[in-house]
Design a protein around this motif. Structure first.
Motif, PDB file in Angstrom:
ATOM      1  N   PHE A   1      -2.198 -19.872   3.935  1.00  0.00           N
ATOM      2  CA  PHE A   1      -2.283 -19.189   5.222  1.00  0.00           C
ATOM      3  C   PHE A   1      -2.474 -17.685   5.006  1.00  0.00           C
ATOM      4  CE2 PHE A   1       1.198 -22.454   5.504  1.00  0.00           C
ATOM      5  CZ  PHE A   1       0.403 -23.477   6.002  1.00  0.00           C
ATOM      6  N   ALA A   2      -2.896 -17.010   6.075  1.00  0.00           N
ATOM      7  CA  ALA A   2      -2.926 -15.549   6.103  1.00  0.00           C
ATOM      8  C   ALA A   2      -2.362 -15.106   7.440  1.00  0.00           C
ATOM      9  CB  ALA A   2      -4.341 -15.022   5.922  1.00  0.00           C
TER      10      ALA A   2
ATOM     11  N   ASP B   1      -3.777  -0.910   3.475  1.00  0.00           N
ATOM     12  CA  ASP B   1      -2.571  -1.610   3.016  1.00  0.00           C
ATOM     13  C   ASP B   1      -2.952  -2.608   1.931  1.00  0.00           C
ATOM     14  OD1 ASP B   1      -1.000  -0.258   4.835  1.00  0.00           O
ATOM     15  OD2 ASP B   1      -1.045  -1.853   6.337  1.00  0.00           O
ATOM     16  N   VAL B   2      -2.051  -2.811   0.994  1.00  0.00           N
ATOM     17  CA  VAL B   2      -2.308  -3.744  -0.096  1.00  0.00           C
ATOM     18  C   VAL B   2      -1.978  -5.170   0.369  1.00  0.00           C
ATOM     19  CG1 VAL B   2      -1.647  -4.432  -2.424  1.00  0.00           C
ATOM     20  CG2 VAL B   2      -1.851  -2.005  -1.849  1.00  0.00           C
ATOM     21  N   LEU B   3      -2.923  -6.087   0.157  1.00  0.00           N
ATOM     22  CA  LEU B   3      -2.703  -7.491   0.509  1.00  0.00           C
ATOM     23  C   LEU B   3      -2.064  -8.216  -0.666  1.00  0.00           C
ATOM     24  CD1 LEU B   3      -6.014  -8.393   2.359  1.00  0.00           C
ATOM     25  CD2 LEU B   3      -3.800  -7.838   3.369  1.00  0.00           C
ATOM     26  N   GLN B   4      -1.004  -8.928  -0.369  1.00  0.00           N
ATOM     27  CA  GLN B   4      -0.276  -9.677  -1.378  1.00  0.00           C
ATOM     28  C   GLN B   4      -0.233 -11.156  -0.997  1.00  0.00           C
ATOM     29  OE1 GLN B   4       3.405  -7.555  -0.868  1.00  0.00           O
ATOM     30  NE2 GLN B   4       2.955  -6.090  -2.490  1.00  0.00           N
ATOM     31  N   VAL B   5      -0.235 -12.009  -1.996  1.00  0.00           N
ATOM     32  CA  VAL B   5       0.042 -13.424  -1.770  1.00  0.00           C
ATOM     33  C   VAL B   5       1.500 -13.646  -2.122  1.00  0.00           C
ATOM     34  CG1 VAL B   5      -0.491 -15.800  -2.415  1.00  0.00           C
ATOM     35  CG2 VAL B   5      -2.339 -14.108  -2.238  1.00  0.00           C
ATOM     36  N   VAL B   6       2.263 -14.105  -1.136  1.00  0.00           N
ATOM     37  CA  VAL B   6       3.692 -14.323  -1.343  1.00  0.00           C
ATOM     38  C   VAL B   6       4.004 -15.803  -1.149  1.00  0.00           C
ATOM     39  CG1 VAL B   6       4.270 -11.993  -0.583  1.00  0.00           C
ATOM     40  CG2 VAL B   6       4.310 -13.868   1.080  1.00  0.00           C
TER      41      VAL B   6
ATOM     42  N   LYS C   1       7.301 -25.071   0.059  1.00  0.00           N
ATOM     43  CA  LYS C   1       6.864 -23.698  -0.199  1.00  0.00           C
ATOM     44  C   LYS C   1       5.350 -23.600  -0.054  1.00  0.00           C
ATOM     45  CE  LYS C   1      10.702 -22.558  -3.295  1.00  0.00           C
ATOM     46  NZ  LYS C   1      11.098 -22.155  -4.668  1.00  0.00           N
ATOM     47  N   TYR C   2       4.913 -22.519   0.586  1.00  0.00           N
ATOM     48  CA  TYR C   2       3.493 -22.269   0.823  1.00  0.00           C
ATOM     49  C   TYR C   2       3.136 -20.864   0.340  1.00  0.00           C
ATOM     50  CZ  TYR C   2       4.015 -26.294   3.954  1.00  0.00           C
ATOM     51  OH  TYR C   2       4.290 -27.530   4.470  1.00  0.00           O
ATOM     52  N   ARG C   3       1.843 -20.652   0.138  1.00  0.00           N
ATOM     53  CA  ARG C   3       1.344 -19.341  -0.310  1.00  0.00           C
ATOM     54  C   ARG C   3       0.682 -18.646   0.882  1.00  0.00           C
ATOM     55  NH1 ARG C   3       0.506 -19.904  -6.327  1.00  0.00           N
ATOM     56  NH2 ARG C   3      -1.083 -18.276  -6.219  1.00  0.00           N
ATOM     57  N   VAL C   4       1.146 -17.434   1.167  1.00  0.00           N
ATOM     58  CA  VAL C   4       0.721 -16.734   2.380  1.00  0.00           C
ATOM     59  C   VAL C   4       0.209 -15.335   2.031  1.00  0.00           C
ATOM     60  CG1 VAL C   4       1.406 -16.028   4.706  1.00  0.00           C
ATOM     61  CG2 VAL C   4       2.570 -17.960   3.604  1.00  0.00           C
ATOM     62  N   VAL C   5      -0.945 -14.976   2.585  1.00  0.00           N
ATOM     63  CA  VAL C   5      -1.483 -13.619   2.421  1.00  0.00           C
ATOM     64  C   VAL C   5      -0.873 -12.731   3.504  1.00  0.00           C
ATOM     65  CG1 VAL C   5      -3.531 -12.166   2.331  1.00  0.00           C
ATOM     66  CG2 VAL C   5      -3.664 -14.552   1.561  1.00  0.00           C
ATOM     67  N   ILE C   6      -0.224 -11.650   3.079  1.00  0.00           N
ATOM     68  CA  ILE C   6       0.322 -10.662   4.014  1.00  0.00           C
ATOM     69  C   ILE C   6       0.088  -9.266   3.424  1.00  0.00           C
ATOM     70  CG2 ILE C   6       2.090 -12.197   4.961  1.00  0.00           C
ATOM     71  CD1 ILE C   6       4.132 -10.707   3.175  1.00  0.00           C
ATOM     72  N   SER C   7       0.270  -8.232   4.218  1.00  0.00           N
ATOM     73  CA  SER C   7       0.151  -6.860   3.721  1.00  0.00           C
ATOM     74  C   SER C   7       1.484  -6.399   3.152  1.00  0.00           C
ATOM     75  CB  SER C   7      -0.269  -5.918   4.848  1.00  0.00           C
ATOM     76  OG  SER C   7       0.788  -5.758   5.781  1.00  0.00           O
ATOM     77  N   ASP C   8       1.411  -5.399   2.275  1.00  0.00           N
ATOM     78  CA  ASP C   8       2.653  -4.838   1.748  1.00  0.00           C
ATOM     79  C   ASP C   8       3.476  -4.193   2.848  1.00  0.00           C
ATOM     80  OD1 ASP C   8       0.881  -2.710   2.138  1.00  0.00           O
ATOM     81  OD2 ASP C   8       1.396  -1.688   0.283  1.00  0.00           O
ATOM     82  N   TYR C   9       2.827  -3.819   3.949  1.00  0.00           N
ATOM     83  CA  TYR C   9       3.538  -3.213   5.079  1.00  0.00           C
ATOM     84  C   TYR C   9       4.515  -4.201   5.715  1.00  0.00           C
ATOM     85  CZ  TYR C   9       4.306  -1.404   9.783  1.00  0.00           C
ATOM     86  OH  TYR C   9       4.892  -0.996  10.963  1.00  0.00           O
TER      87      TYR C   9
ATOM     88  N   THR D   1       6.394 -12.272  -4.715  1.00  0.00           N
ATOM     89  CA  THR D   1       4.980 -11.908  -4.761  1.00  0.00           C
ATOM     90  C   THR D   1       4.296 -12.614  -5.927  1.00  0.00           C
ATOM     91  OG1 THR D   1       5.487  -9.731  -3.839  1.00  0.00           O
ATOM     92  CG2 THR D   1       3.363  -9.987  -4.938  1.00  0.00           C
ATOM     93  N   LEU D   2       3.170 -13.270  -5.640  1.00  0.00           N
ATOM     94  CA  LEU D   2       2.436 -14.017  -6.665  1.00  0.00           C
ATOM     95  C   LEU D   2       1.219 -13.254  -7.177  1.00  0.00           C
ATOM     96  CD1 LEU D   2       2.545 -17.512  -4.917  1.00  0.00           C
ATOM     97  CD2 LEU D   2       4.141 -16.575  -6.599  1.00  0.00           C
ATOM     98  N   GLY D   3       0.812 -12.218  -6.439  1.00  0.00           N
ATOM     99  CA  GLY D   3      -0.336 -11.427  -6.873  1.00  0.00           C
ATOM    100  C   GLY D   3      -0.898 -10.609  -5.734  1.00  0.00           C
ATOM    101  N   SER D   4      -1.892  -9.775  -6.041  1.00  0.00           N
ATOM    102  CA  SER D   4      -2.488  -8.886  -5.054  1.00  0.00           C
ATOM    103  C   SER D   4      -3.983  -9.143  -4.933  1.00  0.00           C
ATOM    104  CB  SER D   4      -2.241  -7.429  -5.442  1.00  0.00           C
ATOM    105  OG  SER D   4      -2.989  -6.557  -4.627  1.00  0.00           O
ATOM    106  N   LEU D   5      -4.501  -9.004  -3.700  1.00  0.00           N
ATOM    107  CA  LEU D   5      -5.935  -9.152  -3.453  1.00  0.00           C
ATOM    108  C   LEU D   5      -6.663  -7.812  -3.412  1.00  0.00           C
ATOM    109  CD1 LEU D   5      -5.999 -11.777  -0.542  1.00  0.00           C
ATOM    110  CD2 LEU D   5      -6.362 -12.194  -2.967  1.00  0.00           C
ATOM    111  N   GLY D   6      -5.928  -6.719  -3.370  1.00  0.00           N
ATOM    112  CA  GLY D   6      -6.519  -5.407  -3.151  1.00  0.00           C
ATOM    113  C   GLY D   6      -6.170  -4.917  -1.755  1.00  0.00           C
ATOM    114  N   THR D   7      -6.828  -3.856  -1.298  1.00  0.00           N
ATOM    115  CA  THR D   7      -6.496  -3.314   0.021  1.00  0.00           C
ATOM    116  C   THR D   7      -7.116  -4.170   1.128  1.00  0.00           C
ATOM    117  OG1 THR D   7      -8.413  -1.855   0.204  1.00  0.00           O
ATOM    118  CG2 THR D   7      -6.467  -0.990  -0.947  1.00  0.00           C
ATOM    119  N   ASP D   8      -6.469  -4.133   2.307  1.00  0.00           N
ATOM    120  CA  ASP D   8      -7.000  -4.901   3.433  1.00  0.00           C
ATOM    121  C   ASP D   8      -8.398  -4.412   3.811  1.00  0.00           C
ATOM    122  OD1 ASP D   8      -6.239  -2.452   4.519  1.00  0.00           O
ATOM    123  OD2 ASP D   8      -4.816  -3.294   5.944  1.00  0.00           O
TER     124      ASP D   8
END
Length: 623
Positions: free
Chosen positions: A448-449, A481-486, A545-553, A569-576
């Motif tokens: 999800f995102a 903002d930095v996008l993270q997969v959590v 448990k699921y993997r979700v894209v959210i911003s660091d904000y 946090t499982l990793g980063s996608l870069g900035t939004d």
């Protein structure tokens, strides 16, 4: 979280649904209308102060009292060339804005006041969010172009909003005083000329934890003398940050500061000013308010009610509000409250007198006026000097801003117009893109995102050829903002969705999932989630448990979405910003023009009806 009373809840939802955006920065910020205080209202029927009956003539007061004028703006958000619709009272004005036009109207108002009252006692003030969440001609130049425009418009006194903390207060202080950028700054910034704004910042309720004093030598208040026909008096200006600041900018940018209670801070400095012989006080505050349907409501009203209990004899005559990007003009007790929309689409003009005998405001009036286009008011000539600042900024960023990266279906805009279920097309396009980019071959993979509504700032507006430019995409996602997969459990996802319904000013746009919700009258939250599924209808299990894209904000609990805090946090996608641009490019490569998503991800289930669950479970009555 505090619950929102029913009457104000309707008010907040009603102002969110239209979103009133035609270009540039959205009118809905990350506000928090928490309580339901109300005040009386003023009617604004005139397009300019030249038509305002009470602003046309000298009176007997001009012989015994001292005429004063306060011209105010709020939430400019780097809107150098931003235009849009201005809703002022019951009137609607099209194509309002731009700093060149704003400067012209401020000059017109000041010249009229000087002509009528033979007075130079005019003060130009602003109430925060000068910068941040801005178009590319400000953001790509580190907002220094906006500082140049504020200098050109002769603003004298300002206060801090939440967006002054977006890049950290040290960076804002740098551009405020026209200091050089660091060696690592972009070439556009390195080559932009540095000039101080000559504006004084006042803020009474932000102090450093280490010293208990305001940062960078900012003062809690300023005193200015006014004079006429050989008599003098004093006016005090108090600046105020919103009390919920810690919930809004990146946590690292506010962790060193304490935010003090708004009403208590006003009361403290009003008493100090009173001892110094100042009994006419103006507050510039980055706190929300709105006048609508005959009522003025919001946190500003609650702050003033509290102030009047703490300090019944306070001398606050004018309160220039901000943050909610709405129109306001009303009275709360003895205090006139105004707010002039956002992005330079309007301004407020307060005029009155200070008695040299008592030192207090007398006969203070205030009105809000639109910044009309040259087409709609050709008699007012655009301020060429300030307009040139915007034109120069556009020229500098043009080579980057105008690069075509994709297109929309039929050349149509994808808008922030929000449904009753709090879905909007551009927000869902953004999260669709985040989920797509996460799941590309070799990517982090996500189920999800989710993004907060305040992170999506503008319609996606293609050019005349139906093409999406880099600048148009950046206007939608300007923060970086930095996008993270959590990793989140289904229960945590449900908790995050439910947190939308404690305060409807903050809500989520979602991709990869759908959910059903119902209202909960009388509860701490006004609605609740009943059922969640993946897009294909697969139920979301609360324990899985699921993997979700959210911003660091929002990962730090921004906008009060505390369910995201401390999730792994499982990793980063870069900035939004970069991810959205790449998504548009990828769709162009695949020859898939962007199309507005169907708003079917949040499904309302009326109380008293039966909710159909998966076949493995029995139907459940919604209570």
């Amino acid at each position: 979280m505090k619950s929102t009373p029913n009457g104000l809840r309707k008010l907040v939802v009603s102002l969110m649904i239209p979103m009133m955006v035609t270009s540039g920065v959205a009118t809905l910020p990350e506000l928090a209308l928490a309580k339901a205080g109300t005040g009386s209202t003023e009617v604004d029927n005139y397009r300019t102060p030249l038509k305002q009956p009470e602003y046309q003539h000298r009176t007997k007061q001009d012989k015994r009292d001292i005429p004063v004028q306060v011209l105010g703006i709020n939430d400019l958000h780097g809107g150098l060339s931003t235009t849009g619709t201005a809703y002022i009272g019951s009137h609607q004005y099209q194509n309002t804005g731009t700093v060149g036009r704003l400067a012209a109207y401020l000059d017109q108002a000041q010249n009229q006041f000087k002509r009528v009252h033979h007075s130079k006692n005019t003060f130009r003030v602003e109430a925060g969010d000068m910068v941040g969440a801005a178009p590319a001609d400000s953001s790509l130049l580190a907002h220094e172009s906006t500082m140049h425009a504020l200098r050109g418009m002769k603003f004298q006194i300002g206060t801090l909003g939440n967006h002054e903390f977006d890049r950290g207060l040290p960076e804002f202080n740098r551009i405020l005083h026209g200091k050089k950028a660091g060696a690592g700054a972009d070439a556009l910034v390195q080559h932009y000329p540095n000039e101080p704004t000559n504006m004084k910042i006042v803020v009474a309720n932000v102090v450093k934890k280490s010293t208990n004093k305001a940062p960078y030598g900012y003062k809690p208040y300023l005193i200015r003398k006014v004079k006429a026909h050989g008599k003098t008096a004093k006016i005090g200006f108090i600046g105020l940050e919103l009390g919920s600041l810690s919930d809004i900018p990146p946590a690292k940018n506010v962790k060193d500061y304490k935010i003090l209670d708004e009403a208590e801070s006003i009361a403290k400095y009003d008493r100090i000013l009173n001892k110094k012989g100042v009994k006419a006080v103006v507050v510039m505050a980055h706190t929300a308010v709105q006048t609508r349907f005959g009522e003025t409501a919001g946190p500003t009203v609650d702050i003033l009610h509290k102030l009047n209990k703490l300090d019944p004899k306070n001398n606050v005559g004018l309160y220039v509000a901000a943050h909610s990007h709405q129109y306001a003009n009303g009275m709360v007790g003895k205090t006139r409250v105004v707010q002039a929309l956002s992005s330079g689409k309007a301004y407020d003009d307060a005029q009155g007198y200070v008695s040299p005998k008592t030192g207090k405001f007398v006969g203070l009036k205030a009105h809000v006026y639109p910044v009309l286009s040259a087409k709609d008011d050709a008699k007012v000539k655009t301020n060429a000097k300030v307009a040139a600042i915007a034109k120069d900024a556009d020229k500098r960023v043009g080579p980057k801003v105008n690069v075509v990266i994709g297109k929309t279906a039929g050349g149509q805009s994808i808008t922030k117009s929000t449904t009753k279920s709090l879905e909007n097309a551009i927000g869902e396009t953004v999260v669709d893109g985040q989920l797509y980019e996460a799941n590309k071959p070799g990517g982090l993979k996500a189920d999800f995102a989710m993004t907060n509504n305040g992170g999506v700032r503008s319609d996606l507006i293609p050019n005349a050829q139906g093409q999406i430019t880099w600048g148009a995409a950046m206007a939608v996602q300007p923060f970086g903002d930095v996008l993270q997969v959590v990793e989140m459990t289904g229960q945590q996802i449900q908790d995050a969705l439910n947190q939308q319904y404690y305060n409807p000013a903050f809500f989520m746009q979602v991709a990869g999932l759908k959910y059903t919700y119902t209202n909960t009258p009388g509860g701490k939250q006004h609605a609740k989630v009943l059922k969640m599924t993946k897009t294909d209808g697969t139920p979301i299990d609360l324990a899985t448990k699921y993997r979700v894209v959210i911003s660091d904000y929002i990962h730090t609990g921004g906008d009060r979405f505390y369910a995201f805090k401390n999730t792994p946090t499982l990793g980063s996608l870069g900035t939004d910003s970069d991810v959205f641009v790449q998504y548009i490019k990828d769709m162009a490569t695949a020859n898939q023009p962007l199309t507005a998503p169907k708003p079917d991800r949040k499904i309302y289930q009326a109380t008293g009806t039966t909710l159909t669950l998966p076949t493995s479970a029995a139907p459940v009555a919604v209570k």
